[in-house]
Design an enzyme around this catalytic site. Sequence first.
Site, PDB file in Angstrom:
ATOM      1  N   ASP A 176       0.817  -1.214   0.000  1.00 32.36           N
ATOM      2  CA  ASP A 176       0.000   0.000   0.000  1.00 32.36           C
ATOM      3  C   ASP A 176       0.852   1.264   0.000  1.00 32.36           C
ATOM      4  O   ASP A 176       2.076   1.211   0.162  1.00 32.36           O
ATOM      5  CB  ASP A 176      -0.962  -0.004   1.207  1.00 32.36           C
ATOM      6  CG  ASP A 176      -0.294  -0.464   2.502  1.00 32.36           C
ATOM      7  OD1 ASP A 176       0.934  -0.419   2.589  1.00 32.36           O
ATOM      8  OD2 ASP A 176      -1.018  -0.865   3.424  1.00 32.36           O
ATOM      9  N   ASP A 203      -7.420  -3.161  14.375  1.00 32.67           N
ATOM     10  CA  ASP A 203      -8.803  -3.545  14.067  1.00 32.67           C
ATOM     11  C   ASP A 203      -8.864  -4.711  13.085  1.00 32.67           C
ATOM     12  O   ASP A 203      -9.897  -4.978  12.474  1.00 32.67           O
ATOM     13  CB  ASP A 203      -9.575  -2.343  13.502  1.00 32.67           C
ATOM     14  CG  ASP A 203      -8.918  -1.773  12.251  1.00 32.67           C
ATOM     15  OD1 ASP A 203      -7.915  -2.366  11.768  1.00 32.67           O
ATOM     16  OD2 ASP A 203      -9.402  -0.746  11.738  1.00 32.67           O
ATOM     17  N   HIS A 252      -7.189  -5.123  10.199  1.00 37.35           N
ATOM     18  CA  HIS A 252      -7.049  -4.894   8.756  1.00 37.35           C
ATOM     19  C   HIS A 252      -5.716  -5.413   8.224  1.00 37.35           C
ATOM     20  O   HIS A 252      -4.709  -5.378   8.934  1.00 37.35           O
ATOM     21  CB  HIS A 252      -7.268  -3.419   8.390  1.00 37.35           C
ATOM     22  CG  HIS A 252      -6.189  -2.464   8.819  1.00 37.35           C
ATOM     23  ND1 HIS A 252      -6.399  -1.480   9.766  1.00 37.35           N
ATOM     24  CD2 HIS A 252      -4.911  -2.307   8.423  1.00 37.35           C
ATOM     25  CE1 HIS A 252      -5.302  -0.775   9.927  1.00 37.35           C
ATOM     26  NE2 HIS A 252      -4.360  -1.252   9.126  1.00 37.35           N
ATOM     27  N   GLU A 278      -9.603  -1.968   5.389  1.00 34.35           N
ATOM     28  CA  GLU A 278     -10.238  -1.632   6.659  1.00 34.35           C
ATOM     29  C   GLU A 278     -11.445  -2.541   6.910  1.00 34.35           C
ATOM     30  O   GLU A 278     -11.897  -3.231   5.992  1.00 34.35           O
ATOM     31  CB  GLU A 278     -10.697  -0.168   6.607  1.00 34.35           C
ATOM     32  CG  GLU A 278      -9.561   0.838   6.385  1.00 34.35           C
ATOM     33  CD  GLU A 278      -8.766   1.122   7.669  1.00 34.35           C
ATOM     34  OE1 GLU A 278      -8.644   0.216   8.511  1.00 34.35           O
ATOM     35  OE2 GLU A 278      -8.275   2.255   7.820  1.00 34.35           O
TER      36      GLU A 278
HETATM   37  C1  GLP Z   1      -0.922   0.224   8.484  1.00 35.94           C
HETATM   38  C2  GLP Z   1      -0.470  -0.552   7.258  1.00 35.94           C
HETATM   39  C3  GLP Z   1      -0.588  -2.050   7.460  1.00 35.94           C
HETATM   40  C4  GLP Z   1       0.069  -2.444   8.754  1.00 35.94           C
HETATM   41  C5  GLP Z   1      -0.618  -1.738   9.898  1.00 35.94           C
HETATM   42  C6  GLP Z   1      -0.022  -2.094  11.243  1.00 35.94           C
HETATM   43  O1  GLP Z   1      -2.274   0.384   8.539  1.00 35.94           O
HETATM   44  N1  GLP Z   1      -1.203  -0.185   6.082  1.00 35.94           N
HETATM   45  O2  GLP Z   1       0.009  -2.718   6.364  1.00 35.94           O
HETATM   46  O3  GLP Z   1      -0.007  -3.834   8.920  1.00 35.94           O
HETATM   47  O4  GLP Z   1      -0.467  -0.341   9.694  1.00 35.94           O
HETATM   48  O5  GLP Z   1       1.136  -1.361  11.472  1.00 35.94           O
HETATM   49  P1  GLP Z   1       2.140  -1.583  12.648  1.00 35.94           P
HETATM   50  O6  GLP Z   1       2.999  -2.734  12.243  1.00 35.94           O
HETATM   51  O7  GLP Z   1       2.928  -0.315  12.733  1.00 35.94           O
HETATM   52  O8  GLP Z   1       1.358  -1.870  13.856  1.00 35.94           O
END
Ligand code: GLP
Length: 272
Positions: free
Chosen positions: A72, A141, A143, A148
């Site tokens: 993303d 959450d 995702h 989402e």
């Molecule tokens: C963002 C990214 C996800 C990632 C998530 C969790 O929303 N788009 O790909 O998995 O954050 O991030 P973190 O690893 O910092 O908790």
Amino acid sequence: MRLLIQENSDLVAKWTADHIINRIKEKAAQTDKPFVLGLPTGSTPLKTYQELIRRHKAGHISFKNVITFNMDEYIGLPNDHEQSYHHFMNEHLFSHIDILPENINIPDGMAEDIWTACEEYENKITEVGGIDLFLGGVGEDGHIAFNEPFSSLSSRTRVKTLTDDTIRVNARFFGGDVSKVPTTAVTVGVGTVMDAKEVMILATGAKKARAVAAGVESPISHKWTVSALQNHPHCIIVIDEPAAGELRVNTYKYFKDIEKNNILPISFIDSH
Ligand code: GLP
């Protein structure tokens, strides 16, 4: 679905990096075709990236025949913006390994025709033969990528509006200022991730415990998009003990037992 509960996040990273390296080598032993690796951003994969860099510098692995596709990217942040995922990947992985720049693919959040760019991203994945291994994290959450809650479980690469929850959680990267976090992103779909030959999701820390429990134990639901992976033939979730905190005792015991040969001992950190 496999669930590996490692003692801590260092061991999650060690096991994950080793698994990625083994998969790259296994394919190289069979064919000249490049290994196609899907990659996430976020704080969770950082230690795995550090371990991949360490193993690369130690001469254990080359990324010359690896093609990557990132999950993303925010819409509206230039590639050189400190918080763009282009910048993140370069800083935390790509500039430290021998991957060829032309083999790096990250959704273009600045594309003039963003919807055509999304279609082209999917086509490119297909052209290179699909993703061999998609590494991912998970949001609090549940995702995956930026899919989402209530995203279609057969979605493809597209534009998504971020929820207030995700914006609030990601504000920590923008000096805590919610107003600086982009409100939309380009993301691969749940269907895109499901098409990968293998998927590996990492979760560390107690904040991810609810998402892990929902993803592993709840019925498949678009409410927790990570739960779609229950339908994937080769999905491994690698977590640390705090992220296992909301699992039922029986679930915890079952996976601890069935994966006992894949759980790394704490002593592994010092010896490797
Ligand atoms: C963002 C990214 C996800 C990632 C998530 C969790 O929303 N788009 O790909 O998995 O954050 O991030 P973190 O690893 O910092 O908790």
